[in-house]
Design an enzyme around this catalytic site. Structure first.
Site, PDB file in Angstrom:
ATOM      1  N   ARG A 154       0.853  -1.183   0.000  1.00 14.59           N
ATOM      2  CA  ARG A 154       0.000   0.000   0.000  1.00 14.59           C
ATOM      3  C   ARG A 154       0.891   1.236   0.000  1.00 14.59           C
ATOM      4  O   ARG A 154       2.069   1.173   0.375  1.00 14.59           O
ATOM      5  CB  ARG A 154      -0.918   0.008   1.219  1.00 14.59           C
ATOM      6  CG  ARG A 154      -1.901  -1.173   1.254  1.00 14.59           C
ATOM      7  CD  ARG A 154      -2.739  -1.152   2.521  1.00 14.59           C
ATOM      8  NE  ARG A 154      -3.722  -2.234   2.544  1.00 14.59           N
ATOM      9  CZ  ARG A 154      -3.492  -3.450   3.017  1.00 14.59           C
ATOM     10  NH1 ARG A 154      -2.299  -3.741   3.533  1.00 14.59           N
ATOM     11  NH2 ARG A 154      -4.435  -4.370   2.996  1.00 14.59           N
ATOM     12  N   HIS A 190      -1.808   4.047  -5.565  1.00  9.97           N
ATOM     13  CA  HIS A 190      -2.541   2.927  -4.962  1.00  9.97           C
ATOM     14  C   HIS A 190      -2.929   1.886  -6.006  1.00  9.97           C
ATOM     15  O   HIS A 190      -2.919   0.681  -5.725  1.00  9.97           O
ATOM     16  CB  HIS A 190      -3.805   3.435  -4.257  1.00  9.97           C
ATOM     17  CG  HIS A 190      -4.627   2.325  -3.665  1.00  9.97           C
ATOM     18  ND1 HIS A 190      -4.228   1.651  -2.529  1.00  9.97           N
ATOM     19  CD2 HIS A 190      -5.794   1.758  -4.064  1.00  9.97           C
ATOM     20  CE1 HIS A 190      -5.135   0.716  -2.245  1.00  9.97           C
ATOM     21  NE2 HIS A 190      -6.086   0.765  -3.157  1.00  9.97           N
ATOM     22  N   ARG A 236      -0.874  -1.278  -6.877  1.00 10.44           N
ATOM     23  CA  ARG A 236      -1.128  -2.490  -6.091  1.00 10.44           C
ATOM     24  C   ARG A 236      -2.141  -3.384  -6.817  1.00 10.44           C
ATOM     25  O   ARG A 236      -2.013  -4.608  -6.813  1.00 10.44           O
ATOM     26  CB  ARG A 236      -1.634  -2.073  -4.713  1.00 10.44           C
ATOM     27  CG  ARG A 236      -2.110  -3.172  -3.791  1.00 10.44           C
ATOM     28  CD  ARG A 236      -2.496  -2.518  -2.469  1.00 10.44           C
ATOM     29  NE  ARG A 236      -3.306  -3.380  -1.617  1.00 10.44           N
ATOM     30  CZ  ARG A 236      -2.823  -4.256  -0.754  1.00 10.44           C
ATOM     31  NH1 ARG A 236      -1.515  -4.414  -0.658  1.00 10.44           N
ATOM     32  NH2 ARG A 236      -3.631  -4.972   0.000  1.00 10.44           N
ATOM     33  N   TYR A 252      -9.943  -9.402  -8.129  1.00 12.33           N
ATOM     34  CA  TYR A 252      -8.997  -9.265  -9.234  1.00 12.33           C
ATOM     35  C   TYR A 252      -9.215 -10.331 -10.304  1.00 12.33           C
ATOM     36  O   TYR A 252      -8.780 -10.158 -11.442  1.00 12.33           O
ATOM     37  CB  TYR A 252      -7.558  -9.317  -8.712  1.00 12.33           C
ATOM     38  CG  TYR A 252      -7.244  -8.170  -7.782  1.00 12.33           C
ATOM     39  CD1 TYR A 252      -7.126  -6.872  -8.268  1.00 12.33           C
ATOM     40  CD2 TYR A 252      -7.092  -8.381  -6.419  1.00 12.33           C
ATOM     41  CE1 TYR A 252      -6.860  -5.809  -7.416  1.00 12.33           C
ATOM     42  CE2 TYR A 252      -6.828  -7.324  -5.557  1.00 12.33           C
ATOM     43  CZ  TYR A 252      -6.711  -6.045  -6.057  1.00 12.33           C
ATOM     44  OH  TYR A 252      -6.467  -5.006  -5.204  1.00 12.33           O
TER      45      TYR A 252
END
Length: 331
Positions: free
Chosen positions: A147, A278, A281, A313
């Site tokens: 992160r 961000h 990631r 994902y």
């Protein structure tokens, strides 16, 4: 001063409500960012209801405030839920009111959005426009799945070049985890640490080498704050005053600088998709799954508590609509 004078002294006034909120947050080891946000929400809640004391209010007033945020303020669901969390903390932890209505206040439902995905080629184009410290940090984010703030807060001792891994300390949920150190970044990171060491030595000469440590560590290891291993890898260019301790020292790099650098790089690469530090990631997770890595492995690298979070994902792996070929393309 005589005994009679001591007896006539007035007792110090009780701490104000917002000061009590701050004290309780620090006692519970909340981060400085959470402290700032919670105090701001409590202040806004009180002002919204004409400066009435929260002890005189309840579920009706809390829901009216949250409705105002959603309707008039048009805030996102995550923002509305953060305000609710701040108010629940106020009533439970500060005012000591563990009342039934606290559990009945409904949280806003966050919309189920798929993450933005850039191809490997698009990520490469963005990174080509990033160099120096920001380029190194962006490559670390994409290469490790960290992160943004986990990268910004990295300490020297967190990087193990021998084992090729990075220890992510105090991640989301106050958990530590281990992720890989990309081999291609080893020379760049070692060169950066050499420069960082020179800055550290100059700070030592001026007696300004101490960095922030959590309270428990600072008490347990009083000299650790000035040691090389505990130094931030990515630091600010000047000293600043710690808002809690009042101590002047060098803090970690402001994450907004990296965000601005990447925004410029995305524009320079001619990419219209929303890509931020961000989202690197997201690209890390998606590209690992595309390469055939097990979802449980990706879950551990990302530090997700529930594999269901990682499963999102998988929905962006198939091209087009679930991998189906359009009938138009068959004509």
């Amino acid at each position: 001063m005589s005994d009679s004078d001591i007896g006539t002294q007035e007792a110090p006034p009780p701490p104000r409500l917002l000061d009590r909120v701050r004290e309780r947050l620090r006692l519970k080891h909340y981060s400085i960012r959470t402290e700032h946000q919670y105090v701001q929400w409590v202040r806004r809640f009180i002002l919204f209801h004409g400066k009435r004391h929260p002890a005189e209010m309840g579920a009706k007033e809390v829901e009216a405030f949250l409705t105002h945020l959603a309707v008039q303020g048009q805030v996102a669901a995550a923002t509305q839920n953060q305000a609710l969390s701040a108010l629940l903390f106020l009533y439970r932890e500060v005012l000591g009111q563990d009342l039934p209505w606290l559990d009945q206040v409904v949280r806003a439902k966050r919309p189920a959005r798929l993450p933005v995905v850039l191809s490997r080629q698009e990520v490469g184009r963005v990174l080509e426009h990033m160099d120096g410290v920001y380029g190194l940090m962006a490559r670390l984010l994409y290469g490790t799945g960290m992160r943004l703030m986990e990268c910004v807060r990295l300490r020297v001792k967190d990087v193990d070049f021998e084992r090729g891994e990075i220890l992510v300390r105090d991640g989301k949920g106050a958990k530590d985890r281990v992720t890989m150190l990309p081999l291609s970044l080893v020379p760049l990171l070692q060169a950066h640490l050499q420069k960082r060491r020179r800055v550290y030595e100059l700070d030592r000469e001026q007696g300004m080498a101490t960095v922030y440590l959590p309270d428990a560590l600072e008490r347990k290891y009083p000299n650790a704050a000035a040691e090389w291993g505990w130094q931030y890898i990515f630091v600010a260019g000047s000293y600043s005053v710690d808002p809690r301790s009042g101590q002047k020292r060098r803090h970690h790099l402001d994450e907004k600088l990296l965000q601005r650098a990447m925004k410029r790089a995305v524009q320079a690469a001619g990419i219209a998709k929303l890509a931020t530090p961000h989202t690197l990631r997201h690209f890390f997770a998606t590209h690992l799954l595309e390469s055939g890595y097990d979802i449980r492995t990706v879950q551990e690298l990302l530090g997700h508590k529930d594999v269901a979070t990682t499963m999102i994902y998988t929905h962006v792996l198939n091209k087009g609509g679930r991998g189906v070929v359009s009938p138009l393309d068959g004509l």
